[in-house]
Scaffold this active site. Structure first.
Site, PDB file in Angstrom:
ATOM      1  N   GLN A   9       9.610  17.264 -48.265  1.00 24.04           N
ATOM      2  CA  GLN A   9       9.921  18.442 -47.444  1.00 24.04           C
ATOM      3  C   GLN A   9      11.220  19.098 -47.904  1.00 24.04           C
ATOM      4  O   GLN A   9      12.168  18.419 -48.278  1.00 24.04           O
ATOM      5  CB  GLN A   9      10.048  18.007 -45.985  1.00 24.04           C
ATOM      6  CG  GLN A   9       9.711  19.101 -44.996  1.00 24.04           C
ATOM      7  CD  GLN A   9       9.343  18.554 -43.622  1.00 24.04           C
ATOM      8  OE1 GLN A   9       8.820  17.462 -43.512  1.00 24.04           O
ATOM      9  NE2 GLN A   9       9.619  19.317 -42.590  1.00 24.04           N
ATOM     10  N   SER A  88       9.345  10.602 -49.733  1.00 22.89           N
ATOM     11  CA  SER A  88       8.930  10.769 -48.336  1.00 22.89           C
ATOM     12  C   SER A  88       7.492  11.308 -48.266  1.00 22.89           C
ATOM     13  O   SER A  88       6.561  10.626 -48.671  1.00 22.89           O
ATOM     14  CB  SER A  88       9.928  11.670 -47.596  1.00 22.89           C
ATOM     15  OG  SER A  88       9.672  11.687 -46.217  1.00 22.89           O
ATOM     16  N   LEU A  89       7.308  12.541 -47.802  1.00 19.38           N
ATOM     17  CA  LEU A  89       5.982  13.169 -47.789  1.00 19.38           C
ATOM     18  C   LEU A  89       5.303  13.067 -49.163  1.00 19.38           C
ATOM     19  O   LEU A  89       4.086  12.865 -49.269  1.00 19.38           O
ATOM     20  CB  LEU A  89       6.141  14.644 -47.404  1.00 19.38           C
ATOM     21  CG  LEU A  89       5.030  15.597 -47.840  1.00 19.38           C
ATOM     22  CD1 LEU A  89       3.800  15.373 -47.000  1.00 19.38           C
ATOM     23  CD2 LEU A  89       5.481  17.035 -47.770  1.00 19.38           C
ATOM     24  N   ARG A 113       0.394  13.301 -40.009  1.00 20.38           N
ATOM     25  CA  ARG A 113       1.796  12.893 -40.141  1.00 20.38           C
ATOM     26  C   ARG A 113       2.719  14.006 -39.626  1.00 20.38           C
ATOM     27  O   ARG A 113       3.647  13.759 -38.855  1.00 20.38           O
ATOM     28  CB  ARG A 113       2.087  12.601 -41.615  1.00 20.38           C
ATOM     29  CG  ARG A 113       3.512  12.168 -41.957  1.00 20.38           C
ATOM     30  CD  ARG A 113       3.628  12.018 -43.481  1.00 20.38           C
ATOM     31  NE  ARG A 113       4.847  11.347 -43.908  1.00 20.38           N
ATOM     32  CZ  ARG A 113       6.001  11.936 -44.169  1.00 20.38           C
ATOM     33  NH1 ARG A 113       6.107  13.250 -44.018  1.00 20.38           N
ATOM     34  NH2 ARG A 113       7.040  11.236 -44.578  1.00 20.38           N
ATOM     35  N   HIS A 195      12.841   9.139 -40.765  1.00 23.72           N
ATOM     36  CA  HIS A 195      13.195   7.846 -41.371  1.00 23.72           C
ATOM     37  C   HIS A 195      14.265   7.110 -40.561  1.00 23.72           C
ATOM     38  O   HIS A 195      15.225   6.574 -41.101  1.00 23.72           O
ATOM     39  CB  HIS A 195      13.607   8.031 -42.833  1.00 23.72           C
ATOM     40  CG  HIS A 195      12.530   8.681 -43.646  1.00 23.72           C
ATOM     41  ND1 HIS A 195      11.373   8.028 -43.986  1.00 23.72           N
ATOM     42  CD2 HIS A 195      12.409   9.945 -44.128  1.00 23.72           C
ATOM     43  CE1 HIS A 195      10.584   8.848 -44.661  1.00 23.72           C
ATOM     44  NE2 HIS A 195      11.188  10.024 -44.744  1.00 23.72           N
ATOM     45  N   GLN A 244       6.892   3.613 -43.505  1.00 20.90           N
ATOM     46  CA  GLN A 244       7.745   4.618 -44.132  1.00 20.90           C
ATOM     47  C   GLN A 244       8.474   5.537 -43.147  1.00 20.90           C
ATOM     48  O   GLN A 244       9.626   5.910 -43.375  1.00 20.90           O
ATOM     49  CB  GLN A 244       6.908   5.464 -45.110  1.00 20.90           C
ATOM     50  CG  GLN A 244       7.731   6.280 -46.082  1.00 20.90           C
ATOM     51  CD  GLN A 244       7.124   7.646 -46.336  1.00 20.90           C
ATOM     52  OE1 GLN A 244       6.850   8.401 -45.406  1.00 20.90           O
ATOM     53  NE2 GLN A 244       6.936   7.971 -47.596  1.00 20.90           N
TER      54      GLN A 244
END
Length: 295
Positions: A9, A88-89, A113, A195, A244
């Site tokens: 992102q 991440s993503l 998500r 996170h 995650q």
């Protein structure tokens, strides 16, 4: 060895994906399929929307995923990864690129998500902050002294660590980190504490979706944010992906492990050049470039 890396992102931009759509019939088919799966015309927002439209989490995450995954598919035979990782993503983009997930399931998980994270953000006001110029252990030690929830969230490169937590704790941590000598401790314009433990409701929701999705044996290892090591076992990949959302993104450590395992050439697949910039700070002895459309 070639390591393909996929952004997260923040890499979105107005007009993203237009070149892919215009260059390839396969890309057009996949974009149309994505509109059907998502139930709205994400192509309109990606190709013609304003930056503000792209900032909505339900748009941002699928948009970046689509740009990355469709580019990897359009590359055809030139896309030959020895290993993959995603920030991440971007981990979900990487899992489609290495064959662990099919395109449709990957996109559905990304959409779920994004919506789960949005809901978690609305439950408690929270944010993130970028800390520059301190060693990781110093940031961790300061966070441990702050009242409230504040944790290390993104280990992006040496000297750049993002913290995540509730707003008062983040503000207090920023002041304490500046006193410790941080060059900058800057609150980021994000919707919530990604996170961190505050994403637990989203983690639970996404874990159910992951559990009900087929994960195949990948055609090359993935270095996941949670584990930082080469993983090819589908059940382990699932477990790490479930963890995650509430665990830190160990990007520096993942890149260092890929280099230790033989990666010399890093190719960023998707919008922007953020990961190449981080790589230059992690290790200048490897090459880092953008994947480009075939002529």
């Amino acid at each position: 060895m070639n390591a393909y890396i996929f952004p997260g992102q923040g890499a979105q931009f107005s007009g993203m994906g237009v070149d892919l759509f215009e260059a390839s019939g396969l890309a057009q088919d996949l974009f149309h399929q994505a509109n059907d799966i998502l139930g709205f015309k994400i192509t309109d927002i990606m190709f013609e929307g304003e930056a503000e439209d792209l900032k909505q989490t339900k748009v941002t995450q699928p948009a970046i995923f689509l740009h990355s995954v469709i580019l990897s598919k359009v590359l055809g035979d030139t896309f030959q990864p020895d290993m993959v990782a995603g920030h991440s993503l971007g981990e979900l983009s990487a899992l489609v690129a290495n064959g662990t997930l099919n395109f449709e399931d990957g996109l559905r998980l990304v959409s779920q998500r994004a919506l789960a994270m949005q809901k978690a953000c609305e439950l408690q006001p929270s944010t993130m902050a970028a800390v520059l110029g301190l060693e990781d252990h110093v940031v961790e030690e300061v966070c441990a002294t702050i009242n409230g929830i504040v944790v290390a969230a993104n280990y992006n490169c040496p000297g750049q660590l993002v913290i995540s937590g509730d707003i008062p704790a983040i503000e207090a941590a920023c002041e304490a980190l500046k006193e410790k000598g941080a060059r900058r401790a800057l609150v980021l314009p994000v919707g919530g504490a990604f996170h961190s433990p505050l994403m637990e409701p989203a983690r639970e929701e996404l874990a159910t979706a992951i559990e009900n999705t087929t994960f195949n044996t990948p055609n090359c290892p993935i270095y996941q944010n949670v584990s930082t090591t080469a993983i090819i076992d589908p059940s382990e990949i699932k477990k790490n992906l479930m963890a995650q959302l509430t665990a830190p993104v160990k990007w520096t450590q993942s890149m260092q492990q890929m280099i230790a395992d033989g990666a010399t050439n890093f190719i960023e697949v998707g919008p922007g050049k953020v990961l190449q910039g981080l790589m230059r700070k992690i290790d200048r002895n490897v090459t880092a470039s953008s994947a480009v459309l075939p002529e």
